[in-house]
Design a protein around this motif. Sequence first.
Motif, PDB file in Angstrom:
ATOM      1  N   THR A 197      95.519 -48.301  -0.545  1.00  0.00           N
ATOM      2  CA  THR A 197      94.884 -48.151  -1.855  1.00  0.00           C
ATOM      3  C   THR A 197      94.118 -46.842  -1.948  1.00  0.00           C
ATOM      4  O   THR A 197      94.174 -46.139  -2.965  1.00  0.00           O
ATOM      5  N   VAL A 198      93.412 -46.496  -0.867  1.00  0.00           N
ATOM      6  CA  VAL A 198      92.651 -45.245  -0.852  1.00  0.00           C
ATOM      7  C   VAL A 198      93.586 -44.049  -0.993  1.00  0.00           C
ATOM      8  O   VAL A 198      93.339 -43.140  -1.796  1.00  0.00           O
ATOM      9  N   GLN A 200      96.588 -43.942  -2.230  1.00  0.00           N
ATOM     10  CA  GLN A 200      97.201 -43.924  -3.555  1.00  0.00           C
ATOM     11  C   GLN A 200      96.253 -43.331  -4.582  1.00  0.00           C
ATOM     12  O   GLN A 200      96.647 -42.532  -5.441  1.00  0.00           O
ATOM     13  N   LYS A 201      94.964 -43.681  -4.481  1.00  0.00           N
ATOM     14  CA  LYS A 201      93.981 -43.139  -5.411  1.00  0.00           C
ATOM     15  C   LYS A 201      93.794 -41.636  -5.217  1.00  0.00           C
ATOM     16  O   LYS A 201      93.627 -40.892  -6.185  1.00  0.00           O
ATOM     17  N   VAL A 202      93.818 -41.191  -3.947  1.00  0.00           N
ATOM     18  CA  VAL A 202      93.712 -39.757  -3.678  1.00  0.00           C
ATOM     19  C   VAL A 202      94.869 -39.003  -4.318  1.00  0.00           C
ATOM     20  O   VAL A 202      94.686 -37.962  -4.969  1.00  0.00           O
ATOM     21  N   GLU A 204      96.835 -39.975  -6.831  1.00  0.00           N
ATOM     22  CA  GLU A 204      96.780 -40.052  -8.294  1.00  0.00           C
ATOM     23  C   GLU A 204      95.722 -39.116  -8.860  1.00  0.00           C
ATOM     24  O   GLU A 204      95.959 -38.432  -9.872  1.00  0.00           O
ATOM     25  N   HIS A 205      94.558 -39.069  -8.217  1.00  0.00           N
ATOM     26  CA  HIS A 205      93.488 -38.188  -8.697  1.00  0.00           C
ATOM     27  C   HIS A 205      93.912 -36.728  -8.637  1.00  0.00           C
ATOM     28  O   HIS A 205      93.723 -35.971  -9.600  1.00  0.00           O
ATOM     29  N   LYS A 208      96.558 -35.740 -11.215  1.00  0.00           N
ATOM     30  CA  LYS A 208      95.922 -35.524 -12.519  1.00  0.00           C
ATOM     31  C   LYS A 208      95.236 -34.165 -12.570  1.00  0.00           C
ATOM     32  O   LYS A 208      95.364 -33.421 -13.568  1.00  0.00           O
TER      33      LYS A 208
END
Length: 216
Positions: A197-198, A200-202, A204-205, A208
């Motif tokens: 999850t971590v 994936q968030k990195v 995605e951020h 963007k």
Amino acid sequence: MLFADDGRRRYPVDVAVVEDVAGGTLEALMQTDPARASHQQHSQHYGRVGVLERGGKASGDACEQLVLERAIEDLAEAAGRDPCIGSAAASLQDRLQELATRGAPRTQHGLIHGELGPDHVPVDASGHPVLIDIEGLMFFDVEWEHVFLQLRFGDQYSALSRPGLDPARLDLYLLAMRLSLVAGPLRLLDGDFPHRTVMQKVAEHNAKEALALLVS
């Protein structure tokens, strides 16, 4: 590290003499005395310190060319895993190419750590910084490290900033680092990396943020 000998020339075993640096870290020091940071060592050539000291030479014609080539590889890798990056891949590559042509030729390079997170700089009892994990130590464009520091420290970066940085290199290296922070985490997710999850968030951020640089 005060002394190391893995050739057993002096003793019949591998020997290392190290100092326990017990004064905290740069991260803690920045809260109390944030002004102590600098780049004082320079070289006409770029590359890892060990290679240059042995008379070797880094590949490529310039730092920005090396970063560009790696960024294009990261872009291709990220585009195959992230649909948003994939749909903007042509525009992102054009932007990288355009930014790489802006920097003026450079004949002096600064000494950088290569991954200068605050936990890589302990502070000894006298308040002097001590670099650790220095296998990536190299002479390079200092803008590369300053982009990393901007991302790592955020609002605290002003204590580490310095005048005279090349805006064109900063722009190129920021986009390159954003793309690396998309491709790298997504590559980890191809395997059995536990903190999914971590990562994936990195990814995605930073995807963007990379796309936002197309219109900045």
